[in-house]
Motif scaffolding. Structure first.
Motif, PDB file in Angstrom:
ATOM      1  N   GLY A  63       0.751  -1.172   0.367  1.00 30.82           N
ATOM      2  CA  GLY A  63       0.180  -0.117  -0.375  1.00 30.82           C
ATOM      3  C   GLY A  63       0.930   0.991   0.285  1.00 30.82           C
ATOM      4  N   LEU A  64       1.619   1.531   0.763  1.00 27.15           N
ATOM      5  CA  LEU A  64       2.335   2.384   1.200  1.00 27.15           C
ATOM      6  C   LEU A  64       3.018   2.793  -0.566  1.00 27.15           C
ATOM      7  CD1 LEU A  64       4.431   2.015   4.403  1.00 27.15           C
ATOM      8  CD2 LEU A  64       2.187   3.772   3.840  1.00 27.15           C
ATOM      9  N   ILE A  65       3.807   1.953  -1.281  1.00 29.39           N
ATOM     10  CA  ILE A  65       4.647   1.272  -2.507  1.00 29.39           C
ATOM     11  C   ILE A  65       3.488   2.267  -3.488  1.00 29.39           C
ATOM     12  CG2 ILE A  65       5.993   0.289  -4.534  1.00 29.39           C
ATOM     13  CD1 ILE A  65       7.219  -1.523  -1.980  1.00 29.39           C
ATOM     14  N   TRP A  66       2.642   1.763  -3.509  1.00 36.74           N
ATOM     15  CA  TRP A  66       1.409   1.907  -4.261  1.00 36.74           C
ATOM     16  C   TRP A  66       0.983   3.549  -4.101  1.00 36.74           C
ATOM     17  CZ3 TRP A  66      -4.658   1.652  -3.093  1.00 36.74           C
ATOM     18  CH2 TRP A  66      -5.730   1.748  -3.755  1.00 36.74           C
ATOM     19  N   GLY A  67       1.040   4.442  -2.710  1.00 32.46           N
ATOM     20  CA  GLY A  67       0.899   5.486  -2.819  1.00 32.46           C
ATOM     21  C   GLY A  67       2.151   6.152  -3.057  1.00 32.46           C
ATOM     22  N   LEU A  68       3.406   5.602  -3.380  1.00 32.23           N
ATOM     23  CA  LEU A  68       4.296   6.393  -3.621  1.00 32.23           C
ATOM     24  C   LEU A  68       4.626   6.694  -5.383  1.00 32.23           C
ATOM     25  CD1 LEU A  68       7.749   4.994  -1.733  1.00 32.23           C
ATOM     26  CD2 LEU A  68       7.315   6.530  -1.207  1.00 32.23           C
ATOM     27  N   HIS A  70       1.846   6.705  -7.127  1.00 32.16           N
ATOM     28  CA  HIS A  70       1.050   6.244  -7.666  1.00 32.16           C
ATOM     29  C   HIS A  70       0.572   7.757  -9.151  1.00 32.16           C
ATOM     30  CE1 HIS A  70      -3.866   7.509  -8.626  1.00 32.16           C
ATOM     31  NE2 HIS A  70      -3.951   5.848  -8.415  1.00 32.16           N
ATOM     32  N   PRO A  71       0.525   7.309  -9.917  1.00 39.64           N
ATOM     33  CA  PRO A  71       0.729   9.332 -11.005  1.00 39.64           C
ATOM     34  C   PRO A  71      -0.173  10.169 -10.645  1.00 39.64           C
ATOM     35  CG  PRO A  71      -1.097   7.246 -12.204  1.00 39.64           C
ATOM     36  CD  PRO A  71      -0.409   6.648 -10.580  1.00 39.64           C
ATOM     37  N   VAL A  72      -1.372   9.986  -9.741  1.00 37.56           N
ATOM     38  CA  VAL A  72      -2.871  11.482  -9.627  1.00 37.56           C
ATOM     39  C   VAL A  72      -1.596  12.178  -7.838  1.00 37.56           C
ATOM     40  CG1 VAL A  72      -4.176  11.614  -8.976  1.00 37.56           C
ATOM     41  CG2 VAL A  72      -3.778   9.982 -11.100  1.00 37.56           C
ATOM     42  N   ALA A  73      -1.641  12.712  -7.727  1.00 32.61           N
ATOM     43  CA  ALA A  73      -0.602  13.022  -6.683  1.00 32.61           C
ATOM     44  C   ALA A  73      -1.477  13.430  -5.070  1.00 32.61           C
ATOM     45  CB  ALA A  73       0.272  14.583  -6.694  1.00 32.61           C
ATOM     46  N   GLY A  74      -2.104  13.680  -5.907  1.00 31.66           N
ATOM     47  CA  GLY A  74      -3.155  14.328  -4.392  1.00 31.66           C
ATOM     48  C   GLY A  74      -4.141  12.637  -4.141  1.00 31.66           C
ATOM     49  N   PHE A  75      -4.204  11.818  -5.353  1.00 33.13           N
ATOM     50  CA  PHE A  75      -4.969  10.306  -4.281  1.00 33.13           C
ATOM     51  C   PHE A  75      -3.458   9.566  -3.534  1.00 33.13           C
ATOM     52  CE2 PHE A  75      -6.820   5.916  -5.754  1.00 33.13           C
ATOM     53  CZ  PHE A  75      -7.463   6.278  -4.904  1.00 33.13           C
ATOM     54  N   GLY A  76      -2.302  10.034  -4.339  1.00 29.69           N
ATOM     55  CA  GLY A  76      -1.253   8.856  -4.054  1.00 29.69           C
ATOM     56  C   GLY A  76      -0.847   9.445  -2.588  1.00 29.69           C
ATOM     57  N   PHE A  77      -1.111  10.887  -2.282  1.00 24.44           N
ATOM     58  CA  PHE A  77      -1.644  11.470  -1.070  1.00 24.44           C
ATOM     59  C   PHE A  77      -2.338  10.163   0.032  1.00 24.44           C
ATOM     60  CE2 PHE A  77      -2.868  14.733   2.206  1.00 24.44           C
ATOM     61  CZ  PHE A  77      -2.014  14.697   2.931  1.00 24.44           C
ATOM     62  N   GLN A  78      -3.295  10.348  -0.347  1.00 21.97           N
ATOM     63  CA  GLN A  78      -4.257   9.763   0.250  1.00 21.97           C
ATOM     64  C   GLN A  78      -3.977   8.695   0.651  1.00 21.97           C
ATOM     65  OE1 GLN A  78      -7.861  10.846  -1.805  1.00 21.97           O
ATOM     66  NE2 GLN A  78      -8.203  12.584  -0.937  1.00 21.97           N
ATOM     67  N   ILE A  79      -3.593   7.274  -0.281  1.00 22.44           N
ATOM     68  CA  ILE A  79      -2.824   6.889  -0.318  1.00 22.44           C
ATOM     69  C   ILE A  79      -2.065   6.096   1.313  1.00 22.44           C
ATOM     70  CG2 ILE A  79      -2.368   4.907  -1.536  1.00 22.44           C
ATOM     71  CD1 ILE A  79      -3.431   5.420  -3.671  1.00 22.44           C
ATOM     72  N   LYS A  80      -0.857   6.712   0.112  1.00 22.98           N
ATOM     73  CA  LYS A  80       0.387   6.744   1.638  1.00 22.98           C
ATOM     74  C   LYS A  80      -0.428   7.103   3.038  1.00 22.98           C
ATOM     75  CE  LYS A  80       2.838   9.782  -1.468  1.00 22.98           C
ATOM     76  NZ  LYS A  80       3.608  10.813  -1.417  1.00 22.98           N
ATOM     77  N   VAL A  81      -1.176   8.318   3.311  1.00 18.18           N
ATOM     78  CA  VAL A  81      -1.701   8.812   4.722  1.00 18.18           C
ATOM     79  C   VAL A  81      -2.585   7.250   5.180  1.00 18.18           C
ATOM     80  CG1 VAL A  81      -3.015  10.684   5.855  1.00 18.18           C
ATOM     81  CG2 VAL A  81      -1.485  11.595   4.226  1.00 18.18           C
TER      82      VAL A  81
END
Length: 120
Positions: A63-68, A70-81
């Motif tokens: 999940g953390l790698i997915w957030g890193l 992810h091509p959409v920065a805002g969605f990647g931020f949400q995944i990382k959080v």
């Protein structure tokens, strides 16, 4: 600053890959026995549970790698959080029920990554 946050998130992901390997594959081996301070008998009896726990650590890393990546920065931020919060909750629970060491090994790095991510 975002690169520092992402570096910390990546570090948490790598830690969880390491935990996964320890719990799934090295639980009954010398490194696993030493790391978790188990006797060979206790490790053997709990190996299936440890492997299950290791699998979940792998999911957290994924999940953390997915957030890193992810091509959409805002969605990647949400995944990382989301996944950092999962790591923190797991670390606090583990510290309360198993060993205080988990607070420093698991929850603290994730908390630092989350704080830096929010500030970035």
């Amino acid at each position: 600053m975002i690169w520092i946050a992402n570096l910390l998130v990546a570090l948490v992901a790598v830690l969880h890959v390491y935990f996964m390997v320890l719990e799934m594959f090295l639980w009954t081996k010398p490194l696993g026995l030493k790391t978790f301070r188990h006797s060979p008998e206790k490790a053997h009896d709990s190996a299936v549970l440890a492997a299950n726990q290791g699998l979940y650590n792998g999911f957290l890393a994924a999940g953390l790698i997915w957030g890193l990546v992810h091509p959409v920065a805002g969605f990647g931020f949400q995944i990382k959080v989301f996944f950092l919060l999962c790591v923190i909750v797991g670390g606090v629970y583990g510290a309360a029920t198993v060993s205080r060491r988990i607070l420093f090994v698991q929850a603290a790095p994730a908390t630092l990554a989350l704080i830096v991510l929010w500030l970035a």
